[in-house]
Design a protein around this motif. Structure first.
Motif, PDB file in Angstrom:
ATOM      1  N   PRO A 181       0.835  -1.190   0.000  1.00  0.00           N
ATOM      2  CA  PRO A 181       0.000   0.000   0.000  1.00  0.00           C
ATOM      3  C   PRO A 181       0.878   1.251   0.000  1.00  0.00           C
ATOM      4  O   PRO A 181       1.923   1.265   0.666  1.00  0.00           O
ATOM      5  N   ASP A 190       1.990  -7.921   5.471  1.00  0.00           N
ATOM      6  CA  ASP A 190       1.946  -9.359   5.731  1.00  0.00           C
ATOM      7  C   ASP A 190       2.794 -10.113   4.700  1.00  0.00           C
ATOM      8  O   ASP A 190       3.104  -9.592   3.621  1.00  0.00           O
ATOM      9  N   GLU A 191       3.137 -11.361   5.068  1.00  0.00           N
ATOM     10  CA  GLU A 191       4.062 -12.151   4.267  1.00  0.00           C
ATOM     11  C   GLU A 191       3.527 -12.452   2.869  1.00  0.00           C
ATOM     12  O   GLU A 191       4.285 -12.510   1.897  1.00  0.00           O
ATOM     13  N   VAL A 192       2.212 -12.648   2.770  1.00  0.00           N
ATOM     14  CA  VAL A 192       1.632 -13.008   1.468  1.00  0.00           C
ATOM     15  C   VAL A 192       1.752 -11.827   0.504  1.00  0.00           C
ATOM     16  O   VAL A 192       2.198 -11.982  -0.644  1.00  0.00           O
ATOM     17  N   SER A 195       5.345 -11.379  -0.513  1.00  0.00           N
ATOM     18  CA  SER A 195       5.767 -12.392  -1.497  1.00  0.00           C
ATOM     19  C   SER A 195       5.276 -12.007  -2.888  1.00  0.00           C
ATOM     20  O   SER A 195       6.021 -12.091  -3.871  1.00  0.00           O
ATOM     21  N   ARG A 196       4.009 -11.590  -2.957  1.00  0.00           N
ATOM     22  CA  ARG A 196       3.436 -11.194  -4.242  1.00  0.00           C
ATOM     23  C   ARG A 196       4.135  -9.954  -4.801  1.00  0.00           C
ATOM     24  O   ARG A 196       4.360  -9.843  -5.998  1.00  0.00           O
TER      25      ARG A 196
ATOM     26  N   ARG B  44      -5.286  -2.719   4.723  1.00  0.00           N
ATOM     27  CA  ARG B  44      -4.171  -2.487   5.634  1.00  0.00           C
ATOM     28  C   ARG B  44      -4.274  -3.289   6.934  1.00  0.00           C
ATOM     29  O   ARG B  44      -3.405  -3.176   7.794  1.00  0.00           O
ATOM     30  N   ALA B  49      -4.249 -11.381   5.461  1.00  0.00           N
ATOM     31  CA  ALA B  49      -3.635 -12.597   4.913  1.00  0.00           C
ATOM     32  C   ALA B  49      -3.976 -13.832   5.741  1.00  0.00           C
ATOM     33  O   ALA B  49      -4.151 -14.923   5.202  1.00  0.00           O
ATOM     34  N   LEU B  75       1.481 -15.846  10.460  1.00  0.00           N
ATOM     35  CA  LEU B  75       1.425 -16.841   9.392  1.00  0.00           C
ATOM     36  C   LEU B  75       2.495 -17.904   9.577  1.00  0.00           C
ATOM     37  O   LEU B  75       3.642 -17.578   9.893  1.00  0.00           O
ATOM     38  N   LEU B  80       0.353 -20.538  -0.700  1.00  0.00           N
ATOM     39  CA  LEU B  80       0.094 -19.577  -1.765  1.00  0.00           C
ATOM     40  C   LEU B  80      -0.136 -20.244  -3.119  1.00  0.00           C
ATOM     41  O   LEU B  80      -0.984 -19.806  -3.904  1.00  0.00           O
TER      42      LEU B  80
END
Lengths: 204, 281
Positions: A181, A190-192, A195-196, B44, B49, B75, B80
């Protein structure tokens, strides 16, 4: 003996049917409304009736509109070659607020969600394919389809399903980017998402 | 303690109100948990996730009267790649829905939890490249899941007359075939089946299917990586038999099955359709 006068009870019941409105909120809204000047309440009632009676779904893009085809579909200044596919009408409004996209839209009215019983047949996918058929009067020159479904699991699945259907038609199929953002700290992402964002990095 | 931490997998996640989510979690220590995640649909939010389906994470929850609420997520594995392939997504959706329907709130089922994690890890690391592979993984999961729930099908011989099945082949001694009948709890030989014509029809199993099922049942540690793809006809027979078996015990329409079946090119109908659906025992 009833707790409220019947008209107030009816108003609370009707307001309580709205999404996200529980009995307490319905009661608060009803008591607020009956305390407002009659002209203000009449304006609200008129707006409700007007919106419901005048708004329809556009027969081309399935966005909410008061004229069919909608203004976004008939605006000659917009690019006929690019079509942006979104899940809901509110996504069209979100993209329009950016002022960056000048192509056409197609609203699916949902996303594939097998666990909720929403399969491809529940969405406006047949209508999308029809728009992409060569020689169709609606949008004869679409070169690129942007899949702007949500980045939720369901949105991803819908994008993958559409990509599988659309690629054989010879159009360029793209997916909106994922990332950080604007103004956000890397540490809080966050990790996801991170990663993206790494997957979708680009040269600068 | 009102607040607690637990490791869990998200089985289901649906929008709630303006920006919240209602999440079904399968926890290793707590069983199934239904919880709200406030603001989890806002980009945000730190909960975004961790409240997506199939995510494995460590959750801090606050106990509520009806629903718990998720306050923090760490997590562990996002799985994914499951989101990046349609077959994996469809299979994971089906499996999560079956687990959701067959587990009870606050009743820990560590075997089911481990099995689910094992399958999700397999889909994450080795996404099925063909419908046949996905079909094999689905059947493998169904067989082990039934076993974890206490509904392990009896495959050693006829459950009615106790005639043994030859160890190396699926044919009965009179060579007339074996039928899998969930209401009986396993295999039924042709003669017993013909003597009770009013019973559910079941699914006729070939040699390859029976041997495959028995091999899977004998696995010391369920390992989807070691699952060999059966031939196409056997794969379809396996799917028909085990979907019928699951359908019998779930006793509820699995809504994700038609989409999975569409991608696999199989029929979504459970069993052979030869009779009315049996009610739960």
């Amino acid at each position: 003996m009833p707790l409220y006068p019947p008209p107030l009870t009816r108003l609370i019941q009707e307001l309580g049917k709205l999404p996200g409105i529980g009995p307490k909120t319905a009661q608060r809204l009803a008591l607020y409304l009956v305390g407002r000047p009659p002209a203000e309440v009449n304006a609200l009632a008129g707006a409700l009736v007007d919106a419901r009676s005048k708004l329809v779904y556009c027969s081309r893009c399935f966005n909410i509109t008061d004229v069919d085809p909608c203004r976004l579909c008939t605006d000659p200044r917009r690019d006929d070659q690019v079509l942006c596919v979104v899940e809901e009408p509110r996504d069209v409004f979100a993209l329009e607020r950016t002022g960056e996209f000048r192509g056409r839209y197609h609203v699916l009215h949902g996303a594939i969600s097998p666990m909720e019983g929403l399969g491809p047949e529940s969405l406006k996918i047949k209508e999308l394919l029809r728009r992409l058929q060569p020689g169709t009067a609606n949008s004869p020159q679409i070169q690129e389809v942007i899949l702007a479904t949500n980045s939720s699991v369901e949105g991803e699945a819908t994008a993958m399903y559409l990509a599988r259907l659309l690629k054989p038609l010879g159009v360029r199929v793209t997916r909106i980017a994922y990332g950080l953002p604007v103004g956000g700290d890397l540490d809080y992402v966050d990790e996801v998402t991170l990663s993206r964002a790494l997957e979708g990095r680009r040269s600068v | 303690m009102k607040s607690y931490w637990t490791d869990a997998v998200v089985l289901r996640s649906r929008p709630l109100g303006e920006a919240d989510r209602l999440v079904s979690l399968l926890s290793d220590s707590e069983g199934k948990i239904r919880a709200t995640a406030r603001g989890a649909r806002r980009g945000r939010s730190s909960l975004v996730a961790g409240t997506q389906p199939f995510v494995y994470a460590r959750y801090q929850l606050f106990r509520g009267r009806e629903l718990d609420s998720i306050t923090q997520v760490q997590l562990v594995r996002s799985h994914l790649a499951v989101r990046d392939q349609l077959l994996s997504f469809a299979l994971a959706s089906y499996v999560a829905e079956v687990v959701d329907w067959t587990t009870m709130e606050r009743q820990p089922v560590p075997g089911v939890f481990r099995l689910l994690l094992t399958l999700l890890a397999e889909l994450d690391e080795h996404p099925p490249r063909s419908p046949g592979r996905a079909l094999a993984l689905e059947s493998w999961f169904e067989l082990h899941h039934l076993g974890e729930l206490g509904y392990r099908p009896q495959l050693d011989g006829c459950v009615l007359c106790h005639r043994p099945l030859l160890p190396s082949a699926g044919r009965s001694t009179d060579n007339s075939g074996w039928w899998l009948q969930p209401a009986q709890g396993g295999l039924v030989c042709s003669s017993c089946r013909s003597q009770s014509p009013s019973a559910e029809p079941g699914v006729l199993l070939g040699d390859e299917v029976i041997l495959c099922l028995r091999r899977w049942q004998q696995e010391a540690e369920p390992d989807p990586g070691a699952v060999a793809d059966p031939s196409q006809p056997a794969g379809r027979q396996l799917a028909a038999a085990l979907r019928m078996y699951v359908d019998y015990y779930v006793n509820h329409t699995i809504r994700s099955l038609p989409f999975l079946a569409e991608l696999m090119g199989t029929t979504a109908a459970a069993g052979d359709g030869g009779g009315p659906r049996a009610s739960r025992a």
